[in-house]
Enzyme design. Structure first.
Site, PDB file in Angstrom:
ATOM      1  N   PHE A  90      47.734 -31.579  23.866  1.00 63.13           N
ATOM      2  CA  PHE A  90      48.372 -30.071  23.397  1.00 63.13           C
ATOM      3  C   PHE A  90      46.929 -29.109  23.397  1.00 63.13           C
ATOM      4  CE2 PHE A  90      48.119 -26.170  20.722  1.00 63.13           C
ATOM      5  CZ  PHE A  90      49.573 -25.486  21.077  1.00 63.13           C
ATOM      6  N   GLU A  91      46.776 -28.170  24.320  1.00 66.02           N
ATOM      7  CA  GLU A  91      45.720 -26.888  24.179  1.00 66.02           C
ATOM      8  C   GLU A  91      46.353 -25.929  24.557  1.00 66.02           C
ATOM      9  OE1 GLU A  91      43.040 -28.740  26.947  1.00 66.02           O
ATOM     10  OE2 GLU A  91      41.672 -29.523  25.335  1.00 66.02           O
ATOM     11  N   VAL A  92      45.932 -24.898  23.964  1.00 64.18           N
ATOM     12  CA  VAL A  92      46.019 -23.493  24.397  1.00 64.18           C
ATOM     13  C   VAL A  92      44.504 -22.809  24.333  1.00 64.18           C
ATOM     14  CG1 VAL A  92      46.908 -21.002  24.347  1.00 64.18           C
ATOM     15  CG2 VAL A  92      48.239 -22.964  23.312  1.00 64.18           C
TER      16      VAL A  92
ATOM     17  N   TYR B 120      39.930 -21.717  21.746  1.00 59.95           N
ATOM     18  CA  TYR B 120      40.510 -23.199  21.874  1.00 59.95           C
ATOM     19  C   TYR B 120      41.168 -23.355  20.686  1.00 59.95           C
ATOM     20  CZ  TYR B 120      40.512 -28.208  23.047  1.00 59.95           C
ATOM     21  OH  TYR B 120      40.662 -29.271  22.962  1.00 59.95           O
TER      22      TYR B 120
ATOM     23  N   HIS C 247      36.196 -32.266  25.174  1.00 59.90           N
ATOM     24  CA  HIS C 247      36.675 -30.949  24.914  1.00 59.90           C
ATOM     25  C   HIS C 247      36.392 -30.773  23.501  1.00 59.90           C
ATOM     26  CE1 HIS C 247      40.135 -30.442  28.358  1.00 59.90           C
ATOM     27  NE2 HIS C 247      38.683 -30.783  28.736  1.00 59.90           N
TER      28      HIS C 247
END
Ligand SMILES: Nc1nc2c(ncn2[C@@H]2O[C@H](COP(=O)(O)OP(=O)(O)OP(=O)(O)O)[C@@H](O)[C@H]2O)c(=O)[nH]1
Ligand SMILES: *[C@@H]1O[C@H](CO)[C@@H](O)[C@H](O)[C@H]1NC(C)=O
Ligand SMILES: [Mg+2]
Length: 460
Positions: free
Chosen positions: A347-349, A290, A384
């Site tokens: 924003f997340e990768v 994450y 999350h």
């Protein structure tokens, strides 16, 4: 007098001849006599010249590569003025020497820039040759955007920036999700902008509706109350479906099951710096699950009982709570209370297989049963973040300092002048939120024993 008349006649004859000649040239040059571009003081550029076409094909060059190079040598020439303005000559000359002469890949270049052809139409040689495709393996990854048809132009802006700064060299796929069918315009515009394949998914009703255990009257009263208290999106049903969907279902969509990694992109975001490497590959090779660029404190009114629910989960599923997790990021008293810190999830990768793991699914289902997505207004960001904080080892969460990002109203602009210059950033460092009082990013650094980037004190 006679001699004068003769001269005038001669002038007229000459003028008529000249005009005729001009007419002839302008009407035949495209088929026969080609006007040489050199005679206009420019390089060989006309795509209509067969000669030039042959040269285009034979030469191993691209217009954009040379254009870029011209820009580059221009800025190189001003190196000395940059030195004077900067933080001393050491970093000044370091900037000139240290920054790569080629931004990435190997743009093809002409020995003599004046010889570079100019591709003016898509059928001209070199038109699509905008610096090369990045070498290296590709991950099993996709971009993902949840959006409405009406978001098309706002998501278009986001896509354009992601493509310009990164994906045009990597060509990763892009999945679009919607609770309604996407219309033709949305598909046409977005697929024209994405360099990879695009896929459009309609969300099944059970992932975008009230679960049957939700008491509708109770939920309605909450919305009315939140509206009165002017809590942002407090009276919105769709916003709640969105938050629950992003918390528990986006990674379960049929299209998303084809991938291991995702990068979430929302409408109207901005990217301010070049991305020189593949963030997906970075995550994979460094065992990250994450990642984030911005963190902050959640609006308490939207999650009054979220932590109670989390504690219940911790009690019921101790096997999912990982040793060496990031609890100190979430709580200042060892887990008794939530400090409201969360990673900003627009924003997340991240790793989809982690979200599809039993640990995460148990976590989401446990929270969902408590009803807070509807009886309060739980956001997917704290959901999350708490999951990442408790179910992952702290080393599995990554902070991307070099991905410069804006989503209203916060900016992440990389700390460190040299970084911003190397990455050709266009954000104002003063806007950087990282070290401000309302950011939680310093906690992440402290918890992980990381050194804060040089210059952070000046941005507090
Ligand atoms: N298909 C669909 N997408 C939605 C809906 N509501 C929000 N979204 C998407 O969900 C994501 C989050 O919604 P946003 O409206 O950006 O919420 P936010 O980021 O909290 O707030 P702002 O960006 O400040 O408005 C975005 O990608 C939206 O396009 C909806 O009703 N239907
Ligand atoms: C990509 O990941 C998905 C989900 O883990 C998997 O089902 C699929 O087989 C993978 N594809 C490739 C090409 O590895
Ligand atoms: Mg948004």
């Amino acid at each position: 007098m006679a001699a004068g008349n003769a001269r005038i006649v001669r002038y007229i004859v000459f003028a008529v001849f000249f005009v005729g000649l001009l007419y002839l040239v302008s009407h035949t040059s495209y088929h026969g006599v080609q006007l040489k571009p050199e005679s206009f003081g420019v390089g060989k550029g006309s795509s209509t010249s067969k000669n030039t076409e042959k040269e285009n094909a034979a030469s191993d060059s691209s217009t954009s590569g040379s254009t870029w190079h011209i820009t580059k040598s221009g800025s190189g020439g001003t190196g000395s003025s940059g030195k004077g303005s900067g933080s001393g000559s050491t970093s000044g000359s370091g900037a000139t020497k240290g920054s790569p002469k080629t931004p990435f890949g190997t743009p093809k270049q002409y020995e003599d820039l004046a010889e570079a052809p100019m591709a003016l139409t898509p059928s001209d040689n070199g038109w699509g040759d905008l610096v090369g495709i990045a070498p290296g393996p590709r991950m099993n990854a996709t971009f993902v955007s949840l959006a409405r048809n009406a978001d098309v132009w706002d998501i278009a802006r986001s896509i354009r920036q992601v493509e310009d700064r990164f994906n045009r060299r990597y060509n990763y796929d892009w999945v679009f999700l919607n609770d309604k069918p996407f219309d033709a315009t949305f598909k046409k515009v977005t697929s024209s902008l994405v360099s990879g394949n695009t896929y459009y998914g309609e969300i099944p009703n059970e992932h975008w509706s009230f679960p049957d255990f939700i008491d509708q009257d109770k939920a309605k009263k909450v919305r009315e109350d939140m509206k009165e208290r002017k809590i942002i999106y407090g009276d919105s049903i769709s916003y709640r479906h969105m938050c629950r969907f992003e918390s528990g279902f986006f990674f379960q969509q049929e299209l998303m099951k084809n991938y291991e990694w995702y990068w979430r992109v929302e409408p109207s975001i901005e990217l301010f710096c070049d991305i020189h490497y593949d963030p997906f590959r970075f995550m994979a090779e460094n065992k990250k699950k994450y990642s984030f660029v911005l963190s902050l404190y959640e609006y308490v009114e939207t999650i009054p009982t979220l932590w109670d629910s989390v504690r219940k989960f911790m009690k019921n599923y101790p096997e999912h709570i990982v040793e060496g997790n990031s609890m100190p990021f979430l709580s200042d008293d060892g887990g008794e209370n939530y400090n409201h810190c969360h990673f900003w999830s627009n924003f997340e990768v991240g790793n989809l297989d982690w979200l599809r793991s039993k640990a995460y699914v148990d976590f989401f289902n446990s929270l969902d049963q408590d009803g807070g997505f509807f009886y309060e207004r739980w956001g997917d960001a704290p959901v999350h973040s708490i999951a990442a904080g408790l179910l992952l080892k702290k080393e599995e969460i990554h902070f991307f300092n070099d991905i410069a990002y804006y989503h209203v109203p916060f900016t992440h602009c990389p700390t460190g002048e040299q970084t911003r210059i190397d990455l050709r950033c266009h954000c104002n460092p003063k806007d950087n939120f990282d070290w401000k009082g309302y950011s939680c990013t310093a906690r992440y650094f402290d918890l992980n024993g990381l050194d804060k980037p040089a210059g952070y004190e000046d941005q507090q």
